[in-house]
Scaffold this active site. Structure first.
Site, PDB file in Angstrom:
ATOM      1  N   LYS A  81      -7.455  11.125  13.945  1.00 12.15           N
ATOM      2  CA  LYS A  81      -6.620  11.957  13.068  1.00 12.15           C
ATOM      3  C   LYS A  81      -5.704  11.198  12.080  1.00 12.15           C
ATOM      4  O   LYS A  81      -5.264   9.979  12.788  1.00 12.15           O
ATOM      5  CB  LYS A  81      -6.054  12.930  14.332  1.00 12.15           C
ATOM      6  CG  LYS A  81      -5.117  13.954  13.809  1.00 12.15           C
ATOM      7  CD  LYS A  81      -4.391  14.577  14.728  1.00 12.15           C
ATOM      8  CE  LYS A  81      -3.343  16.005  14.069  1.00 12.15           C
ATOM      9  NZ  LYS A  81      -3.043  16.824  15.295  1.00 12.15           N
ATOM     10  N   SER A 156      -3.827  21.387  14.600  1.00 10.51           N
ATOM     11  CA  SER A 156      -3.805  20.579  13.671  1.00 10.51           C
ATOM     12  C   SER A 156      -4.565  19.319  13.533  1.00 10.51           C
ATOM     13  O   SER A 156      -4.807  18.819  12.326  1.00 10.51           O
ATOM     14  CB  SER A 156      -2.535  19.859  13.480  1.00 10.51           C
ATOM     15  OG  SER A 156      -2.166  19.123  14.728  1.00 10.51           O
ATOM     16  N   SER A 180      -3.496  21.760  19.437  1.00  9.31           N
ATOM     17  CA  SER A 180      -4.020  21.157  18.258  1.00  9.31           C
ATOM     18  C   SER A 180      -5.289  20.449  18.464  1.00  9.31           C
ATOM     19  O   SER A 180      -5.796  19.993  17.455  1.00  9.31           O
ATOM     20  CB  SER A 180      -2.871  20.373  17.561  1.00  9.31           C
ATOM     21  OG  SER A 180      -1.951  21.271  16.989  1.00  9.31           O
TER      22      SER A 180
END
Length: 474
Positions: A81, A156, A180
């Site tokens: 990420k 996210s 997330s």
């Protein structure tokens, strides 16, 4: 690249690499080729580090040939990420404010995977500062759900969910403050594990809420998450929240089953105002599966879901605003609409309300510790339902309808999200398992038993449609 190689598990790839049946170089080149072929239509990667990956794969192959095999992650292609610092590779956290930011050092979590022999394919899309929504005014376009491009990939750690579901990486790292890791896993049909607070270092990872932030692995199976966690877990003085714990092999007990394990049904999280009828049905079916496997399954009385949501939302807004106050005042226009609106609620929350939210969190932790004396694991729905349309996500969506993933962050306990069904529209459904803090091994054991008995985690999105379309266009 064959679909079988694209969807190879870390466990199986590691076995083949150790037996010299699979070349890390060939596997890495195949993943690079697949991303080049399909990711323009998905947007999971924001930065691809192809040359870095090639060098690491060649080094891994050379080391293994010389008898220096490091373990099941040696030569395995993974991605991060874009909240994880990577020395010499741009890390923007999805924001125009950090458009040109190139860190000098690596996040501890990546260092640990790299030292275990993992190969870095690149950086994956995240909603801005791990708090925005699928907003078209972010630095990068939102990643598109491979099951239906019009649907939300989850936030996210969106790019991680998409890359794993579409066969572009064997594993990934995400962050989780209110869901997330588990929400993208649920919406994209993969597996995501949020470890106990303090088990995995957050050093070098862009923060949102120091009280609630976690770092964890994402993959396509529980076993693969356990392999990643074995490399990730451990004390790090650079993270103030890190806790020194005895070394644990999280893979060792995965085959022990759940016979006699006590599983509590988190009924307060399975309400129709928080979860769709299909999501609740998948949760009920998962409970039946655990019963069939010999677990002792019964309802438990958790505190109100509203209390969990209140604590999570207030703490996140206040701590997030404290990080962004100066930039929100001086560079407000550079924030995307969703993150700007959410963070801007910070000044309207009084100090006394923040203090009350922290006290509420303490009370919830104490109450749930009592509940967990009588059960080993909690079972709950894994998401509000199947992935909604991306265009329907509003700035204050999760304040109006809080996420069932929030309680685990408030409690700081391990939480595993995994596929548990398919909706009538052909989209993944999910459940989550939660456990006692630092009893991550039991949560993973229960999840592995579920995946041994079901095939939901093996379902694949229609990525072939992208390849067919591109071939026709060429």
């Amino acid at each position: 690249m064959s679909a079988d190689l694209a969807y190879l598990s870390i466990a199986e790839a590691g076995r083949r690499i150790a037996a010299r049946e699979l070349s890390p170089v060939a596997l890495t080149e195949a993943m690079i080729d697949r991303a080049a072929a399909i990711d323009d239509g998905l947007g999971s990667f924001v930065t691809r580090s192809d040359d870095v990956a090639r060098r690491a794969a060649l080094a891994a192959e050379t080391e293994i040939a010389a008898g220096r095999y490091l373990g099941p992650l040696h030569g395995i292609p993974v991605a991060l990420k874009e909240a994880f610092d990577t020395a010499g590779i741009r890390t923007t956290v999805g924001s125009k404010l950090f458009r040109d930011r190139v860190p000098d050092t690596d996040a501890t979590a990546w260092v640990r995977l790299r030292d275990a022999g993992a190969v870095l394919l690149g950086k994956l899309e995240t909603t801005e500062f791990c708090y925005g929504g699928p907003s078209d005014d972010s630095l990068f376009r939102p990643a598109r759900n491979p099951w239906n491009h019009a649907c939300y990939a989850g936030g996210s750690s969106s790019g991680a969910g998409v890359a794993l579901a579409s066969g572009q990486a064997l594993g990934a790292l995400g962050t989780d403050t209110g869901g997330s890791i588990r929400l993208p896993a649920a919406y994209c049909g993969v597996t995501g594990f949020m470890p106990s607070y303090g088990l995995v270092s957050r050093a070098g990872v862009f923060p949102l809420s120091a009280t609630l932030d976690h770092v964890g692995p994402m993959a396509r199976s529980v076993e693969d998450c356990a392999i990643l966690l074995n490399a990730l877990a451990g004390f790090d003085a650079a993270d103030p929240g890190s806790v020194e714990r005895p070394a644990t092999d999280y893979r060792a007990g995965l085959g022990n089953g759940v016979k006699g394990l006590r599983i509590g049904l988190a009924e307060s999280l399975a309400q129709d105002n928080a979860v769709s009828a299909e999501g609740i049905a998948a949760y009920r079916e998962a409970a039946a599966t655990f019963r069939d496997l010999g677990a002792v399954v019964r309802e438990v009385a958790l505190p109100s879901f509203d209390d969990f949501a209140t604590a999570q939302i207030v703490i996140t807004i206040v701590e997030g605003y404290a990080l962004h106050e100066r930039d929100l005042r001086t560079r407000r226009q550079d924030y995307s609409y969703h993150s700007r609106m959410r963070l801007s609620l910070g000044p309207f929350i009084r100090a006394v309300d923040y203090a009350r939210a922290l006290r509420l969190r303490e009370a919830l932790i104490a109450r749930c510790a009592e509940v967990m004396r009588d059960v080993d694991v909690l079972l709950a729905p894994g998401a509000p339902g199947a992935a909604p349309k991306a265009a329907s996500i509003e700035a204050f969506q999760f304040f109006k309808k809080p996420l069932v993933t929030m309680p685990a962050n408030v409690l700081g306990v391990p939480a595993l999200g995994m596929p548990a069904g398919i909706s009538k529209d052909g989209l993944p459904l999910a459940v989550q398992l939660m456990g006692r803090r630092f009893d991550d091994a039991t949560v993973l054991r229960a999840g592995a038993a579920f995946q041994d008995a079901t095939t939901w985690h093996l379902a694949r999105p229609p990525v072939g449609n992208i390849l067919s379309t591109q071939r026709q266009q060429s």
